[in-house]
Write an enzyme that holds these catalytic residues in place. Structure first.
Site, PDB file in Angstrom:
ATOM      1  N   ASN A  83      80.480  57.623 -16.495  1.00  0.00           N
ATOM      2  CA  ASN A  83      81.801  57.941 -17.003  1.00  0.00           C
ATOM      3  C   ASN A  83      82.438  59.068 -16.201  1.00  0.00           C
ATOM      4  OD1 ASN A  83      84.101  58.296 -18.491  1.00  0.00           O
ATOM      5  ND2 ASN A  83      83.089  58.376 -20.465  1.00  0.00           N
ATOM      6  N   ASP A  84      81.832  60.244 -16.246  1.00  0.00           N
ATOM      7  CA  ASP A  84      82.446  61.399 -15.590  1.00  0.00           C
ATOM      8  C   ASP A  84      82.632  61.200 -14.091  1.00  0.00           C
ATOM      9  OD1 ASP A  84      82.531  62.735 -18.019  1.00  0.00           O
ATOM     10  OD2 ASP A  84      80.520  63.547 -17.751  1.00  0.00           O
ATOM     11  N   VAL A  85      81.705  60.497 -13.450  1.00  0.00           N
ATOM     12  CA  VAL A  85      81.770  60.375 -11.987  1.00  0.00           C
ATOM     13  C   VAL A  85      82.870  59.425 -11.521  1.00  0.00           C
ATOM     14  CG1 VAL A  85      79.350  60.982 -11.630  1.00  0.00           C
ATOM     15  CG2 VAL A  85      79.985  58.577 -11.885  1.00  0.00           C
TER      16      VAL A  85
END
Lengths: 104, 466
Positions: free
Chosen positions: B392-394
């Site tokens: 998600n964050d990447v």
């Protein structure tokens, strides 16, 4: 040991430490951190040294706890690093074997 | 043992450690490097039992007890290191680092008691070095425990800030330094205890404001700290080996911390104190009412089947679901249909730099298919489908578009450039860094909810049926 000798060793070690890891790929950051972590487990030597000369109960107990903690740090650190690296290294070999098998 | 021989062997061990770090910096020699380090450590441990005595007439104490303690440490440490799942490995490293720091603090405490009790007056430098070791050792210990709890998700992974937080931290630090001075001047047990307690508190306060995604950087920093405490103990104990080994770890750890921060596009300062300057987040609540497009495994299979190029972006969710093998099955199936398949690996995918490479290597994914971020990013415009599995964050565009969010400035995988994006997610819950992902609401995004492994298995069978 004179203070000057100690300072010399200290300063040179800093440069060696900087130099050896200056070019490392991101892939190896985790194993390298873990390996360096295992190396500072060498405090075990210090823990044994103080335990070896401890005479009072308080000193002995503290030193023995230090020995246990340092051993966990050192031994666990090297084992877990090896496990990580095993996965990196095993692969290409397995692949080669498979390829050779396919050729036959 | 002869003193010269003893010191010569100590030098040998120091060289082993240098070679170990050198080896660990290159993929080919990494494993050998680690083994050289382990060999050096073993030699040093055996050697210290034969250390020449400081004074004639001294004798060795507690030898059996020490051997028992080492055996106990091995019994605890080895199974922990062997049985740990690779997904949980970062927190184990944090824990090992913490106990190392604790050990250094205890060694220094015993040495301090010795110095205070001794008949001759200890040198001021030795007292300062012991005090330094206790402070940093305690900080490293408690800080590592908090990083462990964050990674194990025993506590929130978001930055913990409370009103006036930075003043509390500054006051604690001042307290640590103050009691440090008091300990040096007064040479008593009370100041030492107060100082130790404050240092433990400082370690906790120091790590609490750090967001989950930045924790690896902090572990690396604490690792370097512990190295320095070992060097300081070496000074007190007059051991060249400890000075060299500790300094090596301190120096290389500092560099490594910087390299990691660079790889994540973060400044070290921002990592440690960013939570205090960042604006409060309102995202995460705002998104609730918005609609997303969710699809069935069949929809996903069809999208994949007519693609020419597919990039799989694995994240920590894949590892948690143990879906490495299923994702590989899917990739093989796609490749057999003549589709170009690659894995886009973000440097900090997972919980630590390089963590995802370790996890995929475990599933025997061919090394050539793992493409690093800088190489995969330019290919996204030519990519038909990106399959984001538990990441998600990447891939969160907020890293580019939202100044002030915790991951702002982190380089990301530009998956929004691709034709279609498929997210395999368990829920709409934000990622580890706790930030809403705008990409989820993009019209070209399809979501497939469920456990990554289940979803992938369904996609594989749907694809086979086509």
């Amino acid at each position: 040991m004179t203070s000057m000798a100690i300072l010399t060793i200290f300063a040179l070690s800093i440069f060696v430490g900087f130099e050896v890891v200056s070019k490392v790929s991101t892939t190896l950051h985790t194993p390298l951190m873990s390996g360096a972590n295992a190396i500072h487990g060498i405090i075990l030597v210090g823990a044994i040294t103080v335990a070896d000369s401890a005479t009072s109960t308080l000193e002995t107990s503290l030193a023995i706890i230090a020995v246990i903690l340092a051993t966990i740090n050192m031994v666990g650190g090297f084992v877990v690093t090896d496990r990580m690296l095993e996965m990196f290294k095993g692969k290409p070999k397995v692949k080669k074997v498979v390829e050779e098998g396919a050729k036959k | 043992m002869n003193k010269n021989l003893y010191e010569l062997l100590g030098l040998l061990v120091s060289i082993c450690f240098i070679l170990a770090l050198k080896g660990l910096s290159a993929p080919k020699s990494a494993r050998r490097g680690n083994l050289i380090g382990a060999a050096g450590a073993t030699i040093a441990t055996v050697l210290v039992f034969f250390a020449p005595l400081a004074k004639a007439g001294d004798k060795h104490h507690n030898t059996l007890l020490i051997i028992g303690a080492i055996a106990f440490g091995v019994i605890v440490g080895v199974p922990a290191a062997r049985k740990i799942q690779m997904t949980q490995m970062p927190q184990l490293v944090a824990l090992f680092n913490g106990v190392g720091g604790g050990a250094a603090a205890l060694v220094a405490t015993v040495e301090y008691l010795n110095l205070s009790a001794g008949s001759e007056k200890p040198s001021a430098a030795a007292v300062v070095a012991t005090v330094f070791t206790v402070i940093i050792g305690c900080t490293s210990f408690s800080g590592s425990v908090i990083t462990f709890m964050k990674l194990q998700e025993l506590m929130t992974t978001r930055p913990v800030v409370f009103p006036g937080g930075r003043f509390v931290i500054a006051a604690t630090l001042a307290g640590v330094l103050g009691t440090g001075g008091w300990t040096i001047a007064a040479r008593g047990n009370t100041p030492l205890l107060v100082m130790g307690a404050l240092s433990l508190l400082f370690g906790v306060l120091f790590v609490l404001p750090v967001g989950g995604a930045d924790v690896p950087i902090v572990i690396s920093l604490l690792n370097a700290f512990t190295g320095l405490t070992v060097a300081a103990s070496g000074y007190v104990l007059q051991s060249t080996l400890l000075i060299v080994a500790g300094t090596l770890v301190g120096a290389s750890g500092t560099i490594l911390t910087r390299l990691m921060a660079d790889a994540m596009g973060r400044s070290l300062f921002g990592t440690l104190f960013g939570a205090f300057t960042a604006k409060p987040q309102e995202a995460g609540v705002a998104g609730e009412a918005r609609s997303v497009k969710s699809g069935s495994p069949d929809d996903v299979a069809i999208l994949l089947n007519y693609a020419q190029r597919v990039v799989i972006v694995p994240g920590f969710g894949l590892a948690v679901a143990q879906a490495q093998h299923t994702v590989r099955e899917l990739a093989d199936l796609l490749a057999s249909k003549g589709i170009d398949v690659a894995y886009g690996i973000h440097p900090v995918a997972g919980r630590m730099p390089g963590h995802m490479n370790v996890l995929l290597a475990e599933a025997n994914v061919p090394y050539e298919q793992l493409v690093e971020m800088d190489e995969v990013n330019p290919t996204f415009p030519q990519t038909d489908v990106v399959l984001v599995v538990g990441a998600n964050d990447v891939v969160n565009p907020a890293a580019k578009t939202t100044p002030g969010c915790p991951i702002y400035g982190m380089p990301i995988l530009d998956v929004s450039q691709a034709g279609n994006v498929i997210f395999l997610k368990r829920s709409m819950r934000p990622g580890f860094a706790g930030i809403e992902n705008e990409l989820l609401y993009d019209p070209k995004t399809t979501l497939l909810f469920g456990d990554a492994k289940d979803s992938l298995t369904k996609v594989v069978s749907a694809l086979k049926a086509l």
